[in-house]
Each structure stands twice: as C-alpha cells, then as structure tokens.
Design an enzyme around this catalytic site. Structure first.
Site, mmCIF file in Angstrom:
data_model
loop_
_atom_site.group_PDB
_atom_site.id
_atom_site.type_symbol
_atom_site.label_atom_id
_atom_site.label_comp_id
_atom_site.label_asym_id
_atom_site.label_seq_id
_atom_site.Cartn_x
_atom_site.Cartn_y
_atom_site.Cartn_z
ATOM 1 N N ASP A 34 0.867 -1.188 0.000
ATOM 2 C CA ASP A 34 0.000 0.000 0.000
ATOM 3 C C ASP A 34 0.900 1.234 0.000
ATOM 4 O O ASP A 34 1.787 1.370 0.843
ATOM 5 C CB ASP A 34 -0.884 -0.022 1.256
ATOM 6 C CG ASP A 34 -1.944 1.066 1.226
ATOM 7 O OD1 ASP A 34 -3.120 0.747 1.413
ATOM 8 O OD2 ASP A 34 -1.585 2.242 1.016
ATOM 9 N N MET A 35 0.675 2.110 -0.982
ATOM 10 C CA MET A 35 1.495 3.319 -1.079
ATOM 11 C C MET A 35 1.191 4.236 0.108
ATOM 12 O O MET A 35 0.071 4.301 0.594
ATOM 13 C CB MET A 35 1.198 4.059 -2.388
ATOM 14 C CG MET A 35 1.427 3.237 -3.640
ATOM 15 S SD MET A 35 3.115 2.600 -3.782
ATOM 16 C CE MET A 35 4.023 4.135 -3.987
ATOM 17 N N ASP A 130 -3.935 2.354 -5.118
ATOM 18 C CA ASP A 130 -2.585 2.335 -4.516
ATOM 19 C C ASP A 130 -2.273 1.088 -3.703
ATOM 20 O O ASP A 130 -1.328 1.093 -2.933
ATOM 21 C CB ASP A 130 -2.359 3.600 -3.670
ATOM 22 C CG ASP A 130 -2.894 3.470 -2.253
ATOM 23 O OD1 ASP A 130 -3.935 2.793 -2.065
ATOM 24 O OD2 ASP A 130 -2.275 4.033 -1.339
ATOM 25 N N GLU A 131 -3.055 0.010 -3.862
ATOM 26 C CA GLU A 131 -2.721 -1.193 -3.086
ATOM 27 C C GLU A 131 -3.014 -2.461 -3.870
ATOM 28 O O GLU A 131 -3.853 -2.477 -4.764
ATOM 29 C CB GLU A 131 -3.443 -1.206 -1.733
ATOM 30 C CG GLU A 131 -4.925 -1.370 -1.856
ATOM 31 C CD GLU A 131 -5.643 -1.386 -0.501
ATOM 32 O OE1 GLU A 131 -5.227 -2.163 0.386
ATOM 33 O OE2 GLU A 131 -6.617 -0.644 -0.367
HETATM 34 P P1 TTP Z 1 -5.277 5.060 1.234
HETATM 35 O O1 TTP Z 1 -4.261 4.026 0.891
HETATM 36 O O2 TTP Z 1 -6.371 4.686 2.161
HETATM 37 O O3 TTP Z 1 -4.548 6.309 1.920
HETATM 38 P P2 TTP Z 1 -3.153 6.963 1.587
HETATM 39 O O4 TTP Z 1 -2.397 6.195 0.576
HETATM 40 O O5 TTP Z 1 -3.372 8.389 1.246
HETATM 41 O O6 TTP Z 1 -2.419 6.933 2.987
HETATM 42 P P3 TTP Z 1 -1.820 5.650 3.750
HETATM 43 O O7 TTP Z 1 -2.079 4.464 2.909
HETATM 44 O O8 TTP Z 1 -0.366 5.946 3.919
HETATM 45 O O9 TTP Z 1 -2.545 5.628 5.041
HETATM 46 O O10 TTP Z 1 -5.945 5.634 -0.063
HETATM 47 C C1 TTP Z 1 -5.229 5.789 -1.300
HETATM 48 C C2 TTP Z 1 -5.657 7.053 -2.001
HETATM 49 O O11 TTP Z 1 -7.063 7.029 -2.219
HETATM 50 C C3 TTP Z 1 -5.394 8.297 -1.193
HETATM 51 O O12 TTP Z 1 -4.061 8.796 -1.391
HETATM 52 C C4 TTP Z 1 -6.440 9.232 -1.694
HETATM 53 C C5 TTP Z 1 -7.605 8.339 -2.085
HETATM 54 N N1 TTP Z 1 -8.654 8.410 -1.037
HETATM 55 C C6 TTP Z 1 -9.692 9.314 -1.184
HETATM 56 O O13 TTP Z 1 -9.743 10.053 -2.168
HETATM 57 N N2 TTP Z 1 -10.646 9.395 -0.212
HETATM 58 C C7 TTP Z 1 -10.619 8.606 0.914
HETATM 59 O O14 TTP Z 1 -11.505 8.730 1.794
HETATM 60 C C8 TTP Z 1 -9.547 7.661 1.059
HETATM 61 C C9 TTP Z 1 -9.469 6.785 2.276
HETATM 62 C C10 TTP Z 1 -8.584 7.593 0.050
HETATM 63 MG MG MG Z 2 -2.160 4.100 0.742
#
Ligand code: TTP
Ligand code: MG
Length: 405
Positions: A34-35, A130-131
């Site tokens: 997961d990024m 991103d995962e």
């Molecule tokens: P995530 O992997 O949940 O979050 P993240 O990568 O920003 O942070 P981390 O994994 O380090 O905790 O979500 C991936 C992308 O999806 C995030 O960068 C932006 C988008 N996203 C939204 O637009 N709205 C949301 O409510 C969530 C959770 C994510």
């Molecule tokens: Mg992420």
C-alpha cells in the site's frame, strides 16, 4: 526504512532455506503493498517545494464543500485525515498547503506501479489505485529471506516512481494487510506463522476485516473489545450479537485463519476470451468443448499478434456469481493451442467443480514478443501452423479442430 520481523533462518543451502521459510509462512507467502499517503506523495514528487510540509489534497483552502482525499504524514500530526471537510482541515492547520486532486496523474503513477508489480510477481490482485495483493508462494528461493523480498519490492517501486510504499508479508491476505498497515509510512512488517498469534492479540476488534463501526459497537456491548476477547468468548455469544455468518467469519480471522486466494487481475494485460452461458453448464464434454474453443481463440490471437505467453489463467463464475481464477506460470513462453488447451484443462480439473458454470474464460498473460530462451524451444505444432495458414487465407478462424465441438 523500518523493519519488524523475527530472527531469520541461518545460512542454509538454497533449497533448505526456501523450504524453511515456506513452512514458516504456513505454506503460502502473501504480500500486501500500500502506497504511503499516495495522492500527497505524487503532489510532492511533482512539486518538490511541498516536501516536509503539511499538505492536504482534495481542494483549495477556500473550498466550501470539499473533502480531504488524503494528506501528508506531516498534516496527519494535526489530526487531519481522509474524508474530513476541507474547512475543518483549515481550522486544524491553517499553515497547511491545500491542493485539488489530479486524478489522471495519480492513475498514470498507479499504472507505473502496476508494471513494477507485474514484473515482480506472477499473481497480482489490485485492490485500489494504490494497493495490491501479490502471491509470492513458490518464489521464495529467489531471496535469502522474507525481509530481502520485501526490501527488493520497495526498492523497485522507489527507483521507478520515486515514491515510498509499505509492505506486509504473511501467510494470508488478512494478516498481510494488517502487517502492511502496521508501520506506515515506509514500513516493512513480516509476520511468520509463529508470529501471527502474538501480533493479532494486540489488536482491537475493529482491526478484523468486515468489522465496521456498527458491528464493533454491538461487540463492545457484549464486552468484546479486542481480538483476544473474540478468542476467549464462546461462539454462541458472538452469534447472538452479530448473526452466524459474521460470527464465524470474525472467529476464523481472530485466529488468523484466512484461505482466500490472491486472484489475478487477468484482464489487465492479457489476451483472453470468456463466454457467459445461456444456461449453466456442468463439467463434461460440452464444457471441455467450450474450453477448447476459448483456448484456440486465445492461441490464434496470440499468434496473430506475434506474441508469446508464459501464464495461463482459467476464470470461472458459479451460478451465485462467485468468480474465481486459477493460474499457472511456466518458464518457457508458448502460443500454441495444444499447450493452452492442455494447461487450461488441468486448471479446470483443479477446481473440482461440483456445480455447473455460468461463465468460463481462458487468458494468456506475461506476454512477450520473443522467445527469450532457446532452452524451451518448441514450435507451435505443425497442425496449428497448417490451420493458421489456411485460416489466414480464409480471413478468420473458419477451419477448426474436432475438440471444439
Ligand atoms: P489510502 O491508501 O487509504 O490512503 P493513503 O495512501 O493516502 O495513505 P496511507 O495508505 O499511507 O494511510 O488511499 C489511497 C488514495 O485514495 C489516497 O491517497 C487518496 C484516495 N482516497 C480518497 O480520495 N478518499 C478517501 O476517503 C480515502 C481513504 C482515500
Ligand atoms: Mg495508501
């Protein structure tokens, strides 16, 4: 980079080592990646002046109704998080930088990450932008240990995209996903089968996949707050609170049991064909006829495109719409109908179907333009060549083999 893992096996022979760390993972090696703060990291990459600062992605600071998509780890210290109104984020951290989202750019980076994953693992199941899950079972012998495998994946992503990712490696999907989340950002957490118990016992009950705020509240009501509580409470009590299906699911995961396979996203970079039946078809002559037709269609298209494949995937859909795939990857590339049909047939056998199918599909992936090796040199069989020459003259797949019905 931070790592968290128990002692590595000693300096064993190559095979002994692979054998050892396979068994330590309980048979499977599942990776979740997961990024970190994905959209925010991309914005920093494209605007280096944002580095090290609180950065909020989702809208400008004067946005009336915008919500936070994500924010940098620096902004998270102020209590800002995804799905929060921009207005609230401004109140929490007035000095933060606020930028609107640029979806097409994030999708472009996501594609580049996907290419790295496809190169790294034979089975990639993307979950979101991103995962992804990777099944690395059988690839253990390429690495000294799990930490080296995880580090290699993180390095490849960093070198290709300039971004950091968090990686979890465990015996199954549920634990791998928890592991990747455990030491964000830039984390690498490895949980071998013997480590899983101790790890799970530290977690609150809502860490269990499928336990949302509502279920968590119901469980709290009967005194269950942690994974440890789930383990010690009688299943009947759980069933009363959340119903049998969910209770059994929660109970299984609380003990770290999760048999879900990593299901390859075969449509993405493959040549394939699938067919939905007018009426469901049980395994037998008719189904095998469909399989032969699908395999021949895929083979024909591979050869017409001048490419070879290394992976065969069979996709099935059951009457209740459950969809599953099985894949096999080979050292030597191929594009002949016989290999496709034979290997797809073996994969179909492995499903040990007890119900008729709603859909059947055959895919060829890990495509390449050349046979990079002469070791496995095997020309498309003579009959295929003759049929192809004939069909090319006739302008389509007119002449077919008997097994296609
Ligand atoms: P995530 O992997 O949940 O979050 P993240 O990568 O920003 O942070 P981390 O994994 O380090 O905790 O979500 C991936 C992308 O999806 C995030 O960068 C932006 C988008 N996203 C939204 O637009 N709205 C949301 O409510 C969530 C959770 C994510
Ligand atoms: Mg992420």
């Amino acid at each position: 980079m931070r790592t968290h893992y128990s002692a590595e096996p000693g300096d064993a022979s190559r095979d002994g080592r692979a054998g050892r760390w396979r068994s330590e993972f309980g048979g499977r090696t599942i990776v979740h990646i997961d990024m970190d703060a994905f959209f925010a990291q991309v914005e920093v990459l494209d605007n280096p002046e944002y580095r090290g600062k609180p950065l909020v992605v989702g809208g400008r600071r004067d946005s009336e109704r915008g919500v936070v998509s994500t924010c940098s780890y620096e902004a998270r210290k102020f209590g800002i998080h995804s799905a929060m109104p921009i207005k609230r984020a401004v109140a929490l951290c007035p000095e933060a930088i606020f930028v609107p989202t640029r979806m097409s750019r994030y999708e472009e980076v996501s594609k580049a990450i996907r290419a790295v994953l496809d190169d790294f693992s034979p089975v990639v199941e993307p979950l979101s932008i991103d995962e992804a899950f990777l099944d690395m079972s059988g690839c253990e012998h390429f690495y000294a240990n799990a930490a080296a495998m995880g580090a290699d994946l993180k390095d490849r992503i960093l070198n290709t995209t300039g971004l950091t990712a968090s990686v979890g490696i465990a015996p199954n999907k549920f634990v791998a996903k928890l592991a990747s989340d455990h030491q964000k950002p830039d984390g690498l957490v490895i949980l071998r089968a013997p480590d899983v118990d101790a790890f799970l016992l530290t977690l609150p009950v809502d860490a269990i996949w499928g336990v949302g705020p509502k279920t968590a509240a119901r469980l709290r009501h009967i005194g269950i707050r942690t994974v440890a509580d789930v383990r010690t409470s009688p299943v009947t009590k759980l069933v009363e609170a959340v119903g049998r299906r969910l209770a059994e699911h929660i109970h299984r995961l609380a003990f770290g049991r999760d048999e879900r396979p990593v299901e390859a996203d075969v449509e993405a970079k493959s040549i394939g064909r699938e067919t939905t039946f007018a009426t469901d078809v049980a395994d037998g002559r008719e189904l095998r006829g469909h399989l032969a037709r699908l395999a021949a269609n895929v083979g024909w298209r591979l050869r017409r495109s001048g490419v070879y494949a290394r992976t065969v995937t069979v996709k099935i859909r059951l009457p209740d719409f459950q969809t599953h795939t099985k894949s096999r990857t080979f050292a030597g590339p191929f594009h002949d109908d016989d290999t496709l049909y034979k290997e797809a047939g073996k994969l179909l056998d492995e499903f040990a179907l007890r119900r008729p199918l709603r859909l059947l599909g055959v895919y060829a992936s890990h495509l390449q333009e050349h046979k990079q090796t002469t070791l496995f040199e095997q020309r498309a069989d003579r009959l295929t060549e003759v049929l192809d020459a004939l069909n090319t003259k006739l302008g389509g797949r007119v002449v077919r083999r008997g097994r296609e019905l």
